[in-house]
Design a protein around this motif. Sequence first.
Motif, PDB file in Angstrom:
ATOM      1  N   GLU A  34       0.799  -1.223   0.000  1.00  0.00           N
ATOM      2  CA  GLU A  34       0.000   0.000   0.000  1.00  0.00           C
ATOM      3  C   GLU A  34       0.832   1.274   0.000  1.00  0.00           C
ATOM      4  OE1 GLU A  34      -2.728  -0.247   3.230  1.00  0.00           O
ATOM      5  OE2 GLU A  34      -3.384  -2.241   2.674  1.00  0.00           O
ATOM      6  N   ALA A  35       1.992   1.232   0.602  1.00  0.00           N
ATOM      7  CA  ALA A  35       2.797   2.447   0.771  1.00  0.00           C
ATOM      8  C   ALA A  35       3.629   2.738  -0.478  1.00  0.00           C
ATOM      9  CB  ALA A  35       3.707   2.297   1.969  1.00  0.00           C
ATOM     10  N   GLN A  36       3.456   3.920  -1.044  1.00  0.00           N
ATOM     11  CA  GLN A  36       4.296   4.342  -2.169  1.00  0.00           C
ATOM     12  C   GLN A  36       5.419   5.256  -1.699  1.00  0.00           C
ATOM     13  OE1 GLN A  36       4.058   2.954  -5.277  1.00  0.00           O
ATOM     14  NE2 GLN A  36       2.644   1.707  -4.098  1.00  0.00           N
ATOM     15  N   LEU A  37       5.235   5.875  -0.533  1.00  0.00           N
ATOM     16  CA  LEU A  37       6.269   6.661   0.118  1.00  0.00           C
ATOM     17  C   LEU A  37       6.501   6.040   1.486  1.00  0.00           C
ATOM     18  CD1 LEU A  37       8.173   9.112   0.451  1.00  0.00           C
ATOM     19  CD2 LEU A  37       6.190  10.370   1.343  1.00  0.00           C
ATOM     20  N   VAL A  38       7.733   5.629   1.730  1.00  0.00           N
ATOM     21  CA  VAL A  38       8.085   5.002   2.992  1.00  0.00           C
ATOM     22  C   VAL A  38       9.120   5.893   3.678  1.00  0.00           C
ATOM     23  CG1 VAL A  38       9.026   2.943   4.110  1.00  0.00           C
ATOM     24  CG2 VAL A  38       7.683   2.710   2.012  1.00  0.00           C
ATOM     25  N   VAL A  39       8.778   6.383   4.858  1.00  0.00           N
ATOM     26  CA  VAL A  39       9.657   7.260   5.622  1.00  0.00           C
ATOM     27  C   VAL A  39      10.111   6.511   6.861  1.00  0.00           C
ATOM     28  CG1 VAL A  39       9.864   9.481   6.798  1.00  0.00           C
ATOM     29  CG2 VAL A  39       8.386   9.273   4.787  1.00  0.00           C
ATOM     30  N   ILE A  40      11.436   6.391   7.013  1.00  0.00           N
ATOM     31  CA  ILE A  40      11.979   5.607   8.121  1.00  0.00           C
ATOM     32  C   ILE A  40      13.102   6.398   8.783  1.00  0.00           C
ATOM     33  CG2 ILE A  40      13.090   3.456   8.805  1.00  0.00           C
ATOM     34  CD1 ILE A  40      11.944   2.224   6.205  1.00  0.00           C
ATOM     35  N   GLU A  41      13.021   6.476  10.103  1.00  0.00           N
ATOM     36  CA  GLU A  41      14.058   7.143  10.873  1.00  0.00           C
ATOM     37  C   GLU A  41      14.948   6.086  11.525  1.00  0.00           C
ATOM     38  OE1 GLU A  41      14.442  10.508  14.381  1.00  0.00           O
ATOM     39  OE2 GLU A  41      12.527   9.541  14.041  1.00  0.00           O
ATOM     40  N   GLN A  42      16.218   6.140  11.229  1.00  0.00           N
ATOM     41  CA  GLN A  42      17.240   5.258  11.787  1.00  0.00           C
ATOM     42  C   GLN A  42      16.851   3.774  11.768  1.00  0.00           C
ATOM     43  OE1 GLN A  42      18.316   6.875  15.626  1.00  0.00           O
ATOM     44  NE2 GLN A  42      19.459   8.546  14.688  1.00  0.00           N
ATOM     45  N   ALA A  67       6.047  -6.185  -8.635  1.00  0.00           N
ATOM     46  CA  ALA A  67       4.772  -6.657  -8.094  1.00  0.00           C
ATOM     47  C   ALA A  67       3.945  -5.525  -7.494  1.00  0.00           C
ATOM     48  CB  ALA A  67       5.015  -7.732  -7.045  1.00  0.00           C
ATOM     49  N   ILE A  68       4.603  -4.544  -6.898  1.00  0.00           N
ATOM     50  CA  ILE A  68       3.856  -3.495  -6.203  1.00  0.00           C
ATOM     51  C   ILE A  68       4.093  -2.103  -6.757  1.00  0.00           C
ATOM     52  CG2 ILE A  68       3.652  -4.770  -4.040  1.00  0.00           C
ATOM     53  CD1 ILE A  68       6.037  -3.272  -2.989  1.00  0.00           C
ATOM     54  N   GLY A  69       4.921  -1.975  -7.759  1.00  0.00           N
ATOM     55  CA  GLY A  69       5.184  -0.655  -8.325  1.00  0.00           C
ATOM     56  C   GLY A  69       6.316   0.055  -7.609  1.00  0.00           C
ATOM     57  N   ARG A  70       6.782   1.090  -8.237  1.00  0.00           N
ATOM     58  CA  ARG A  70       7.929   1.827  -7.709  1.00  0.00           C
ATOM     59  C   ARG A  70       7.584   2.557  -6.410  1.00  0.00           C
ATOM     60  NH1 ARG A  70      12.318   4.663 -11.234  1.00  0.00           N
ATOM     61  NH2 ARG A  70      13.363   5.897  -9.668  1.00  0.00           N
ATOM     62  N   LYS A  71       8.502   2.472  -5.446  1.00  0.00           N
ATOM     63  CA  LYS A  71       8.336   3.154  -4.167  1.00  0.00           C
ATOM     64  C   LYS A  71       9.409   4.210  -4.018  1.00  0.00           C
ATOM     65  CE  LYS A  71       6.458  -0.483  -1.360  1.00  0.00           C
ATOM     66  NZ  LYS A  71       6.414  -1.019  -0.042  1.00  0.00           N
TER      67      LYS A  71
END
Length: 154
Positions: A34-42, A67-71
């Motif tokens: 579901e997530a196309q933008l993934v924001v991760i801290e450390q 399978a899920i498209g570009r993120k």
Amino acid sequence: LLQDKSREIDLEPHEIGTGISQVLPVVVAAVSSEAQLVVIEQPELHIHPALQVRLGDLFIEQFRSEAIGRKTFLIETHSEHLILRLMRRMRETFLHKNTGLPPVRPADVSVLYVELDGLHSIVREMPINELGELVKSWPGGFFEESLREQFGDD
């Protein structure tokens, strides 16, 4: 329960340390369809360097997943290991080495270095060439620490 396949035993979460509790949400976010933008801290917190570099490969796999498209991943890190893995995969792409991973090119990765300047922050772009090398020197001695520790060059 979690299973340690090398020792063939089951473990409860409290028996394996805090690293697993830190990395599981990172992996779930990375592979979520579901997530196309993934924001991760450390994402590297409390995990072994060998696992930190494997996270780099996971981000590469998911970045171009058919399978899920570009993120798009926005990752804040202090991990030299994670950055070095991305740089290595760029070099391997340029040298046409088969890693089993999608190709990684300089246009795919943007490394930004944020540093404090008085009361303000300065954001510096750190371009990487096709060979996976920094085009400009890293400011502030950030990645030189490992060399300093190895050779005692203060």
